[in-house]
Design a protein around this motif. Structure first.
Motif, mmCIF file in Angstrom:
data_model
loop_
_atom_site.group_PDB
_atom_site.id
_atom_site.type_symbol
_atom_site.label_atom_id
_atom_site.label_comp_id
_atom_site.label_asym_id
_atom_site.label_seq_id
_atom_site.Cartn_x
_atom_site.Cartn_y
_atom_site.Cartn_z
ATOM 1 N N THR B 100 0.849 -1.285 -0.068
ATOM 2 C CA THR B 100 -0.018 -0.072 -0.094
ATOM 3 C C THR B 100 0.945 1.090 -0.136
ATOM 4 O O THR B 100 1.694 1.423 0.985
ATOM 5 N N ILE B 101 0.657 2.014 -0.800
ATOM 6 C CA ILE B 101 1.524 3.253 -1.118
ATOM 7 C C ILE B 101 0.496 4.633 -0.478
ATOM 8 O O ILE B 101 -0.464 4.615 -1.026
ATOM 9 N N PHE B 102 1.178 5.377 0.106
ATOM 10 C CA PHE B 102 0.744 6.629 0.726
ATOM 11 C C PHE B 102 1.020 7.787 -0.024
ATOM 12 O O PHE B 102 2.166 7.872 -0.450
ATOM 13 N N GLY B 103 0.211 8.703 0.064
ATOM 14 C CA GLY B 103 0.343 10.183 -0.361
ATOM 15 C C GLY B 103 1.091 10.797 0.878
ATOM 16 O O GLY B 103 1.342 10.467 1.939
ATOM 17 N N ALA B 104 1.741 12.306 0.520
ATOM 18 C CA ALA B 104 2.418 12.819 1.465
ATOM 19 C C ALA B 104 1.702 13.368 2.380
ATOM 20 O O ALA B 104 2.095 13.854 3.663
#
Lengths: 118, 112
Positions: B100-104
């Motif tokens: 899972t990749i998160f935004g800033a």
């Protein structure tokens, strides 16, 4: 229901010291993750595991190591602490649904470990 | 590779104002989409999620998000914010895999 438990909550390390951040979950989740959170950078994935005995690198693995000997535990090891590793570390877990798709549910997060390297 | 962009890093609103936080992702295939919230000093909690079906999803505390596949977007909305909504909000994408990749993140401050 404990969920995901991380220890310690806070730690100060000197440059070159080593330590292990502990993470355990009691939800029988097969997936576990370590993220670091830096201001304005969001969460970056350090390492993840899809099950006991299986680990893989995430976006920022350098300077860290992990192991997954049991479903419940996923410790993160810092061998030679550096100031660049000052951060807040979050452990998380999730489980995969069936039906043959690599579908994943939401991640459940621990409370975090605030690490300062001086 | 997957990536997630959140357009606003800081948002300041007065109570009762409407909120919309932008999120765009880059991935051509099927995705799972999430919004998480992190209240000051706490860990991340799930606000809402989209896997399939109705592209307008409703989450906790009056939040909703709309998935627009053609725009690769998953914007978060709330009609009327409260002081207690002050927090950091993260959009996240999982391409039906295990990363899972998160935004800033977007820091929201609501003035009482």
């Amino acid at each position: 229901n404990a969920g995901v438990t991380q220890t310690p909550k806070f730690r100060i390390l000197k440059i070159g010291q080593s330590m292990t951040l502990q993470c355990t979950q009691d939800m029988n989740h097969n997936y576990m993750y370590w993220y670091r959170q830096d201001p304005g950078m969001g969460l970056k994935l350090i390492y993840y595991s899809v099950g006991a005995g299986i680990t893989d690198k995430g976006e920022v693995p350098n300077g860290y190591n992990v192991s997954r000997s049991t479903t419940e535990d996923f410790p993160l090891r810092l061998e030679l602490a550096a100031p660049s590793q000052t951060s807040v570390y979050f452990c998380a877990s999730s489980y995969r649904t069936g039906t043959g798709l690599d579908m994943n549910t939401e991640a459940f997060f621990g409370q975090g470990t605030r690490l300062t390297v001086v | 590779a997957q990536s997630v962009s959140q357009h606003n890093h800081h948002v300041i609103l007065s109570e009762a104002a409407s909120l919309e936080l932008g999120c765009n992702y880059s991935y051509g295939g099927t995705v799972n989409l999430f919004w998480y919230v992190q209240y000051p000093g706490q860990h991340l909690q799930l606000l809402l999620k989209y896997f399939s079906g109705d592209p307008l999803v409703k989450g906790i505390k009056g939040f909703e998000a709309e998935f627009i596949k053609s725009k690769f977007s998953f914007n978060l909305r709330k009609p009327s914010v409260q002081w207690s909504d002050t927090a950091e909000y993260f959009c996240a994408v999982n391409a039906r895999g295990f990363k899972t990749i998160f935004g800033a993140g977007t820091r929201l401050f609501v003035k009482a």
